[in-house]
Design an enzyme around this catalytic site. Structure first.
Site, PDB file in Angstrom:
ATOM      1  CB  SER A   1     -34.949 -32.454 -15.115  1.00 23.18           C
ATOM      2  OG  SER A   1     -34.419 -33.714 -15.475  1.00 23.18           O
TER       3      SER A   1
ATOM      4  CD  GLU B   1      -3.023  -0.775   0.009  1.00 19.74           C
ATOM      5  OE1 GLU B   1      -3.310   0.404  -0.283  1.00 19.74           O
ATOM      6  OE2 GLU B   1      -3.486  -1.757  -0.597  1.00 19.74           O
TER       7      GLU B   1
END
Length: 895
Positions: free
Chosen positions: A408, A117
């Site tokens: 299905s 950072e």
């Protein structure tokens, strides 16, 4: 004299002035070009300095007041409201925060965060000039804000003091700098780093690095390994983008980048880098097991009534509207949602009831489930439940984050609706449910079967409606193959929005081998009750800030993705699943309910011959709500955690009905839907899907709905008459046999000899040649042959009524056979057995129409034989095609 003369004249020799050259006089204000340029630049610099200085003074003047307490706490809450503007959650600023002291933070964590950072953190005083210049150059080249220049201290200032930290403006940058200088003046670097690591957001509602370690790994900071530290250190840059629950691939890539930074800064050795960059990225599954151990203090708990729903709202705030976590948790926002609290509570109650789930194999890895309910007309999410218990704030929400094979339930989306939309197919279209195999792309073959093939046998020539009603797999595969995989895949992905990938572009997609969530399925299925209009799902109506200003508002995103006639036909097909198919448990009295069940099977390559189901689904809808329920285990590490004899039509349908009963309780029932223009009906042959021929038996002629532009025009050719030996009707007669008789058969090719035909087709099986395999006279189980070789009729099915046969009469060589008895002529067809004087076997005659008098023409065989004719009557069930017991015998003498 000359002087006197000149003294009276201003211009000597004025008389010749016209022809005289006079030197140009210098005008006041004329400057050389170089001086003009310098003056202009100086003026611009002065003005710019004034403007910049004024703007800087203005920005400084508007800088939030310096309040050191802001570094320690956040105390503004946001409120979440349901669809009726009732409060359902209060999002606290201090939510999910476990503070940690500087000395409790491992050195590797500190060094990694700084390296990622702000690598010059201990060298600058709040502003990093090198980083600033680099960022400015990159932004200039990109003509946009693409590179961040904020130091770790500036990020802390932004998150602690700035009300709208997401906005990128020069004013905000100036304010960040001023505040960061104050922070640097009042606190040591170690204190600033501690503030930062306790405040910054790490995703999944985790504020502070200790909370993140608990959320993602169930560990304290001191127990993290380098790979885990790398994942956490990579999150603050973009917590949503690198969220491993949402996009594990990006999160893993980010982890590898951070590991390389750790190596380059001598935080880990090259050998450790090689070791940890290849560490399996399995923590998402691991945290599911450990999440029950993640505890939060009472002060850090979340006040919300419907936690799974609210978690999804928080995600949508960030992903769709770019509202930051700090705004959400400390911005005092009012968030208005589409949550239907009545339906949401019903869903939570259903999932909390253990009776709605099958027994689990153990108490640590239990049978789980998820449900999504939305309004099909708008896409508004009415309810969402992501599991049977809620243990981790912003944790794993199965309703939208878990993707499983849908079985299905995928067929209407990838097979039936694209087939009807494309044309050439309608609910009466016929395919043969018989063994078939396809190349699997790896040198082998794939042979789909139905769930009941082993117990019930093959179904033969069936229609689309029958296939949908009974969830027939082979039919769906053959239809997708005929339709085209590319078209089916594109329809499901680009029209219905399913998250399909290129690897899903295979025939097994027809049986649900892709990965979807309950939210994906609810959104796609909603297209049917919405008459072909697809609405993007959403949970947020609008968001206002502390001043009542609307900062986010939903706009309906709708698009027609299929014809209205296609949607109507699909509704009609899926309606029969609930009225007479695999989803009858979902029926709600008075309501037009449609649905589809789905169950997946164990992979035989992994489980061998074990029988079980990893997933069970039910999708059901009315014109008002669409609901999708999934059930199964999260994982199966020991190959023993799967459902057994749990199908989509069982527990999932039970949950769906309990929730939907509440959802519809105060609504006016709607038992039908309007039929759009362009729908017609057609009589067709159920064994071919085409128009009936003059040979099509009456019992195989039905009426079906059909889009008007897709009515079949071909006449059925599946029925033919063949010549058979009258003494052995299951054998073709020689061409020269003068006594051969006609027999009606199904002209079906491609079936294996050893396959048993279904009961309604077996009587019409093509006879074999004399001496050829299959030419025997045996009768398939459960059927009666058209011409029985016995001298008396078969015993028949005793569940079918027995008629009586009255006295026979002969009029002009036509025998009248009156049939009496109590039976429904629409349900049963009269069958007559005849024993002729010159034949050893029985002949079978089927009646025509509803008349109870059967007529037999003695000339039907081409000649009249003298002697005694014996008749029996029986009834055949028009649904099962089973034949009942024979009546009494009646005889008549023919001279």
């Amino acid at each position: 004299m000359a002087d006197q003369k000149n003294s009276g004249n201003k211009f000597p020799e004025s008389g010749n002035l016209k022809n005289r050259r006079i030197p140009s006089a210098k005008r006041k204000g004329n400057l050389p070009p170089k001086k003009i340029i310098l003056l202009t630049i100086l003026t611009i610099l002065i003005c710019s300095s004034i403007i910049v200085g004024g703007y800087t003074i203005y920005a400084i003047a508007k800088t939030p007041a310096w309040d050191p307490q802001m570094l320690y706490s956040q105390n503004q809450s946001s409120i979440v409201y349901d669809a009726n503007s009732e409060q359902i959650a209060q999002l606290h600023a201090d939510e999910n925060r476990l503070p940690v002291k500087f000395e409790e933070i491992p050195d590797m964590v500190k060094k990694t965060v700084i390296a990622v950072e702000d690598k010059r953190f201990y060298e600058h005083h709040g502003l990093d000039p090198i980083r600033l210049v680099k960022a400015i150059m990159i932004d200039i080249r990109a003509r946009s804000y693409v590179e961040g220049s904020s130091t770790l201290t500036m990020q802390l200032a932004k998150n602690a003091f700035i009300s709208d930290p997401q906005t990128k403006t020069i004013e905000r940058k100036i304010q960040e700098l001023i505040l960061s200088l104050k922070i640097e003046k009042n606190y040591t670097k170690d204190e600033i780093l501690t503030f930062y690591l306790n405040r910054i957001f790490f995703g999944e509602s985790s504020f502070g690095i200790r909370t993140a370690a608990q959320t993602y790994f169930g560990k304290e900071l001191k127990d993290l390994n380098p790979a885990e530290i790398a994942l956490l250190a990579g999150l603050p840059q973009a917590p949503s983008a690198y969220d491993p629950y949402v996009d594990p691939e990006k999160a893993e890539q980010r982890r590898t980048i951070v590991l390389s930074v750790m190596r380059d800064n001598n935080i880990i050795t090259p050998a450790e880098y090689e070791e940890y960059k290849n560490e399996p990225f399995t923590f998402v599954e691991d945290v599911k097991k450990k999440k029950a151990t993640v505890k939060y203090t009472e002060a850090n708990t979340l006040t919300k009534t419907h936690p799974y729903y609210v978690d999804y709202v928080i995600n949508e705030l960030q992903k769709t509207y770019n509202i930051t976590p700090n705004q959400i948790y400390k911005g005092g926002l009012k968030i208005y949602t589409t949550c239907n609290s009545k339906v949401q509570q019903a869903a939570e109650d259903a999932f909390a009831d253990p009776n709605n789930f099958p027994a689990s194999k153990d108490n640590t890895n239990i049978v789980q489930g998820a449900m999504t309910v939305l309004d099909p007309q708008t896409g508004a999410i009415a309810a969402m439940v992501g599991g049977r218990e809620y243990t981790t704030q912003m944790g794993f929400n199965r309703a939208w984050q878990a993707t499983r094979q849908p079985g299905s339930t995928i067929k209407p989306l990838t097979v039936y609706s694209p087939a009807i939309e494309k044309g050439s197919f309608y609910p009466g279209s016929v395919f043969d449910d018989m063994p078939v195999s396809y190349a699997d792309g790896s040198g082998g073959y794939w042979a789909p079967v139905d769930y009941d093939t082993e117990t019930s046998g093959w179904k033969g020539l069936i229609t689309m409606r029958t296939a949908v009603n009974n969830s027939v797999n082979v039919y769906a595969v053959k239809l997708m193959n005929a339709l085209g995989i590319d078209y089916a895949w594109d329809f499901a992905k680009n029209r219905l929005g399913l998250p399909l990938t290129e690897k899903d572009k295979v025939l097994s997609l027809s049986l649900g081998t892709c990965q979807v969530s309950t939210l994906d399925m609810a959104s796609a299925y909603a297209t049917f009750p919405a008459n072909g209009i697809k609405s993007e799902p959403y949970s947020i109506v609008k968001v206002t800030d502390q001043d009542g200003k609307v900062i986010a508002q939903n706009t309906l995103k709708q698009q027609r993705v299929m014809k209205e006639t296609t949607a109507y036909v699909m509704n009609d097909l899926l309606r029969t699943v609930v009225t007479s198919g695999t989803g009858t448990r979902a029926n709600l009295p008075g309501w037009y309910i449609c649905g589809k069940t789905g169950t997946t099977s164990l992979d035989p390559n992994i489980y061998g011959n074990k029988s079980g189901n990893p997933d069970a689904w039910f999708v059901g809808y009315s014109p008002k709500f669409v609901g999708v329920v999934w059930m199964g285990y999260d994982s199966d590490p020991d190959k023993n955690h799967y459902l057994y004899k749990v199908y989509g039509g069982s527990y999932p349908t039970t949950i769906w009905k309990k929730v939907m009963t509440v959802a519809h309780s105060e609504l006016t029932p709607q038992s039908s839907i309007a039929m759009p223009a362009g729908i017609t009906s057609v009589q067709f042959d159920r064994k071919s899907g085409f128009l009936p021929s003059n040979l099509t038996p009456k019992q195989f002629i039905s009426t079906e709905i059909c889009p008007a532009d897709n009515v079949p025009v071909t006449t059925s050719n599946v029925w033919i008459n063949v010549k058979v030996d009258p003494a052995n009707p299951n054998v073709l007669a020689p061409e020269e046999d003068p006594y051969a008789i006609d027999k009606l058969v199904l002209n079906v090719t491609g079936r294996s000899e050893g396959i048993t035909w279904p009961g309604d087709e077996a009587p019409y099986k093509m006879p074999g040649k004399q001496g050829a395999p299959g030419s025997d006279t045996s009768t398939p189980p459960g059927t009666s042959p058209p011409d029985s070789p016995d001298s008396s009729p078969p015993a028949g099915n005793t569940n079918i009524p027995t008629p009586s046969l009255g006295k026979l009469s002969n009029h002009k060589q036509t025998i009248s056979l009156p049939v009496d008895g109590t039976f429904d002529s629409d349900k049963y067809t009269i069958i007559v057995y005849l024993k002729q004087p010159d034949q050893s076997s029985l002949k079978t005659i089927a009646s025509e129409g509803a008349s109870r008098t059967v007529l037999y023409d003695l000339n039907s065989s081409g000649k009249i034989v003298s002697g005694t004719y014996t008749f029996w009557a029986a009834l055949m069930d028009n649904t099962t095609f089973n034949i009942g017991p024979p009546s009494n015998a009646q005889t008549i003498e023919i001279q």
